[in-house]
Design a protein around this motif. Sequence first.
Motif, short mmCIF file in Angstrom:
data_model
loop_
_atom_site.label_atom_id
_atom_site.label_comp_id
_atom_site.label_asym_id
_atom_site.label_seq_id
_atom_site.Cartn_x
_atom_site.Cartn_y
_atom_site.Cartn_z
N GLY A 47 -2.13 5.55 -3.63
CA GLY A 47 -2.91 5.63 -4.86
C GLY A 47 -2.34 6.55 -5.91
O GLY A 47 -2.64 6.41 -7.09
N SER A 48 -1.50 7.50 -5.50
CA SER A 48 -0.93 8.45 -6.46
C SER A 48 0.43 8.00 -6.99
O SER A 48 0.99 8.63 -7.88
CB SER A 48 -0.83 9.84 -5.84
OG SER A 48 0.07 9.83 -4.74
N ALA A 49 0.93 6.89 -6.48
CA ALA A 49 2.22 6.38 -6.95
C ALA A 49 2.06 5.72 -8.32
O ALA A 49 0.97 5.26 -8.68
CB ALA A 49 2.78 5.36 -5.95
N ASP A 50 3.13 5.66 -9.07
CA ASP A 50 3.13 4.94 -10.35
C ASP A 50 3.30 3.44 -10.13
O ASP A 50 2.84 2.63 -10.94
CB ASP A 50 4.26 5.43 -11.25
CG ASP A 50 4.08 6.87 -11.68
OD1 ASP A 50 2.92 7.27 -11.94
OD2 ASP A 50 5.08 7.61 -11.73
N LEU A 51 3.98 3.08 -9.06
CA LEU A 51 4.30 1.70 -8.77
C LEU A 51 4.58 1.58 -7.28
O LEU A 51 5.21 2.45 -6.69
CB LEU A 51 5.55 1.28 -9.56
CG LEU A 51 6.10 -0.12 -9.36
CD1 LEU A 51 5.16 -1.14 -9.99
CD2 LEU A 51 7.48 -0.24 -9.97
N LEU A 52 4.10 0.50 -6.68
CA LEU A 52 4.41 0.21 -5.28
C LEU A 52 5.39 -0.95 -5.25
O LEU A 52 5.20 -1.96 -5.93
CB LEU A 52 3.13 -0.14 -4.52
CG LEU A 52 2.08 0.96 -4.50
CD1 LEU A 52 0.79 0.46 -3.85
CD2 LEU A 52 2.60 2.19 -3.77
N PHE A 53 6.42 -0.80 -4.46
CA PHE A 53 7.50 -1.78 -4.39
C PHE A 53 7.37 -2.54 -3.07
O PHE A 53 7.28 -1.93 -2.01
CB PHE A 53 8.84 -1.05 -4.49
CG PHE A 53 10.05 -1.93 -4.55
CD1 PHE A 53 10.14 -2.97 -5.46
CD2 PHE A 53 11.11 -1.70 -3.69
CE1 PHE A 53 11.28 -3.76 -5.52
CE2 PHE A 53 12.24 -2.50 -3.74
CZ PHE A 53 12.33 -3.52 -4.66
N LEU A 54 7.35 -3.86 -3.15
CA LEU A 54 7.23 -4.70 -1.96
C LEU A 54 8.45 -5.62 -1.88
O LEU A 54 8.44 -6.73 -2.40
CB LEU A 54 5.93 -5.52 -2.02
CG LEU A 54 5.58 -6.36 -0.82
CD1 LEU A 54 5.40 -5.50 0.43
CD2 LEU A 54 4.32 -7.14 -1.09
#
Length: 163
Positions: A47-54
């Motif tokens: 939740g604190s990330a700017d972007l999640l990479f999958l």
Amino acid sequence: VQGIRIEFKLLTFHPRVNYYRAMYENPPSIIMDEVPDTDDDMAYLLGSADLLFLPVDFTKKSINRMRYSIFAKIPAYMATATPILYFGPSEIAAGEYAIKDKWAYVVDKNDGDSLKRGLIELMSDPDLRGEIGANANRVAQRDFEASNVRESFHKALSKAAGL
């Protein structure tokens, strides 16, 4: 990206973190770390990330293996309302799902330039990030919230039993 500081935090399980750290870590841009011990710590981190990479492997073997399934981490990613960048083939279930419901920004071409363009677009457009995060959260509530899943499962079982 010229003039913009990006930090990728790559998470994996012990003992793989040390193995991958030797191959991939390049501070301050790429940091390897262990997956948090608790669900609460993981939720906070996502939740604190700017972007999640999958990222998903583009190999034929991976495409055949992942064709009809999605990663268990996808609902957790979606629930955070953090924007997601999906980098993988569009013909697997996760890619089709991301395209259909717009819960991730999809880069389905296996080349660095396409990935770079997608990352730059996401970084430079806060409205797009907000829209993707909101869509992801909405889809997570619709498809993975426990009461909805229980109700759907009950209906499917009742229909199968002819009730």
